[in-house]
Design a protein around this motif. Structure first.
Motif, short mmCIF file in Angstrom:
data_model
loop_
_atom_site.label_atom_id
_atom_site.label_comp_id
_atom_site.label_asym_id
_atom_site.label_seq_id
_atom_site.Cartn_x
_atom_site.Cartn_y
_atom_site.Cartn_z
N GLY A 296 0.79 -1.22 0.00
CA GLY A 296 0.00 0.00 0.00
C GLY A 296 0.83 1.28 0.00
O GLY A 296 0.28 2.36 0.12
N ASP A 297 2.16 1.16 -0.15
CA ASP A 297 3.02 2.34 -0.19
C ASP A 297 2.96 2.97 -1.58
O ASP A 297 3.23 2.30 -2.58
CB ASP A 297 4.46 1.98 0.16
CG ASP A 297 4.60 1.50 1.60
OD1 ASP A 297 3.87 2.03 2.46
OD2 ASP A 297 5.44 0.61 1.85
N PRO A 298 2.63 4.26 -1.65
CA PRO A 298 2.51 4.93 -2.96
C PRO A 298 3.86 5.39 -3.51
O PRO A 298 4.77 5.71 -2.77
CB PRO A 298 1.62 6.13 -2.66
CG PRO A 298 1.93 6.46 -1.24
CD PRO A 298 2.22 5.14 -0.56
N ARG A 299 3.95 5.39 -4.84
CA ARG A 299 5.11 5.95 -5.53
C ARG A 299 4.59 6.64 -6.80
O ARG A 299 3.86 6.04 -7.58
CB ARG A 299 6.10 4.86 -5.91
CG ARG A 299 7.38 5.43 -6.54
CD ARG A 299 8.42 4.37 -6.80
NE ARG A 299 8.02 3.61 -7.99
CZ ARG A 299 8.08 2.29 -8.11
NH1 ARG A 299 8.49 1.56 -7.11
NH2 ARG A 299 7.71 1.70 -9.22
N VAL A 300 4.95 7.91 -6.99
CA VAL A 300 4.54 8.65 -8.18
C VAL A 300 5.46 8.22 -9.31
O VAL A 300 6.67 8.37 -9.24
CB VAL A 300 4.62 10.17 -7.96
CG1 VAL A 300 4.29 10.91 -9.24
CG2 VAL A 300 3.68 10.59 -6.83
N GLU A 301 4.87 7.64 -10.36
CA GLU A 301 5.67 7.17 -11.50
C GLU A 301 5.65 8.14 -12.67
O GLU A 301 6.58 8.15 -13.47
CB GLU A 301 5.19 5.79 -11.95
CG GLU A 301 5.48 4.72 -10.92
CD GLU A 301 5.26 3.32 -11.45
OE1 GLU A 301 4.78 3.15 -12.59
OE2 GLU A 301 5.57 2.38 -10.70
N GLU A 302 4.61 8.94 -12.79
CA GLU A 302 4.52 9.94 -13.86
C GLU A 302 3.81 11.17 -13.31
O GLU A 302 2.88 11.04 -12.52
CB GLU A 302 3.72 9.42 -15.06
CG GLU A 302 4.34 8.27 -15.79
CD GLU A 302 3.44 7.75 -16.90
OE1 GLU A 302 2.48 8.46 -17.29
OE2 GLU A 302 3.68 6.63 -17.36
N SER A 303 4.25 12.34 -13.77
CA SER A 303 3.58 13.59 -13.42
C SER A 303 3.41 14.41 -14.69
O SER A 303 4.32 14.49 -15.50
CB SER A 303 4.40 14.40 -12.41
OG SER A 303 4.35 13.81 -11.15
N GLU A 304 2.24 15.01 -14.82
CA GLU A 304 1.97 15.90 -15.93
C GLU A 304 1.51 17.24 -15.35
O GLU A 304 0.50 17.31 -14.64
CB GLU A 304 0.89 15.34 -16.84
CG GLU A 304 0.52 16.26 -17.98
CD GLU A 304 -0.65 15.74 -18.81
OE1 GLU A 304 -1.05 16.47 -19.72
OE2 GLU A 304 -1.16 14.64 -18.53
N VAL A 305 2.27 18.30 -15.60
CA VAL A 305 1.90 19.63 -15.12
C VAL A 305 0.90 20.22 -16.10
O VAL A 305 1.19 20.43 -17.27
CB VAL A 305 3.14 20.54 -15.00
CG1 VAL A 305 2.73 21.92 -14.54
CG2 VAL A 305 4.16 19.94 -14.04
N LEU A 306 -0.32 20.47 -15.60
CA LEU A 306 -1.37 21.04 -16.44
C LEU A 306 -1.24 22.55 -16.51
O LEU A 306 -1.47 23.15 -17.56
CB LEU A 306 -2.75 20.66 -15.89
CG LEU A 306 -3.03 19.17 -15.79
CD1 LEU A 306 -4.39 18.94 -15.16
CD2 LEU A 306 -2.94 18.51 -17.16
N SER A 307 -0.90 23.17 -15.40
CA SER A 307 -0.67 24.62 -15.37
C SER A 307 0.19 24.94 -14.16
O SER A 307 0.17 24.22 -13.16
CB SER A 307 -1.98 25.40 -15.30
OG SER A 307 -2.64 25.14 -14.08
N GLU A 308 0.94 26.02 -14.28
CA GLU A 308 1.79 26.45 -13.18
C GLU A 308 1.95 27.95 -13.25
O GLU A 308 2.19 28.51 -14.32
CB GLU A 308 3.15 25.76 -13.26
CG GLU A 308 4.07 26.06 -12.10
CD GLU A 308 5.31 25.23 -12.13
OE1 GLU A 308 5.52 24.48 -11.17
OE2 GLU A 308 6.07 25.33 -13.11
N THR A 309 1.79 28.61 -12.12
CA THR A 309 1.91 30.06 -12.03
C THR A 309 2.84 30.40 -10.88
O THR A 309 2.69 29.86 -9.78
CB THR A 309 0.53 30.71 -11.76
OG1 THR A 309 -0.37 30.31 -12.78
CG2 THR A 309 0.63 32.21 -11.72
N VAL A 310 3.80 31.30 -11.13
CA VAL A 310 4.64 31.81 -10.06
C VAL A 310 3.85 32.93 -9.38
O VAL A 310 3.52 33.93 -10.01
CB VAL A 310 5.99 32.32 -10.59
CG1 VAL A 310 6.80 32.96 -9.47
CG2 VAL A 310 6.78 31.19 -11.22
N GLU A 311 3.52 32.73 -8.10
CA GLU A 311 2.70 33.70 -7.37
C GLU A 311 3.52 34.79 -6.72
O GLU A 311 3.09 35.94 -6.66
CB GLU A 311 1.86 32.98 -6.32
CG GLU A 311 0.84 32.05 -6.92
CD GLU A 311 0.02 31.32 -5.87
OE1 GLU A 311 0.47 31.24 -4.69
OE2 GLU A 311 -1.06 30.84 -6.22
#
Length: 84
Positions: free
Chosen positions: A41-56
């Motif tokens: 049950g230990d999670p591991r992120v295998e892929e990430s897709e950035v949909l949007s990103e803003t520098v605040e």
């Protein structure tokens, strides 16, 4: 208000102290992660897709000024110079 992000020809510079290298950046992101859970049950992120990103906001690490950065040309960069 979003902060302009440097590109290949520009970089940030603190308008108060002249810092070019150390900043704390606060970002807001929308991301889709593919999470793989192993049999325990230990999670591991295998892929990430950035949909949007803003520098605040950007805070200078040298003088602690908040949102006092400007974009300046990098040495040897392709950014247009003022008055050109």
């Amino acid at each position: 208000m979003p902060v302009p992000v440097p590109d290949a020809g520009t970089r940030w510079r603190c308008t108060l102290c002249g810092n070019l290298t150390r900043f704390d950046v606060t970002r807001a992101s929308r991301v889709v992660d593919f999470v793989h859970l192993d049999l325990a049950g230990d999670p591991r992120v295998e892929e990430s897709e950035v949909l949007s990103e803003t520098v605040e906001s950007v805070r200078c690490r040298w003088c602690n000024a908040v949102d006092q950065v400007e974009l300046v040309a990098r040495p040897g960069g392709d950014a247009p110079q003022d008055g050109a």
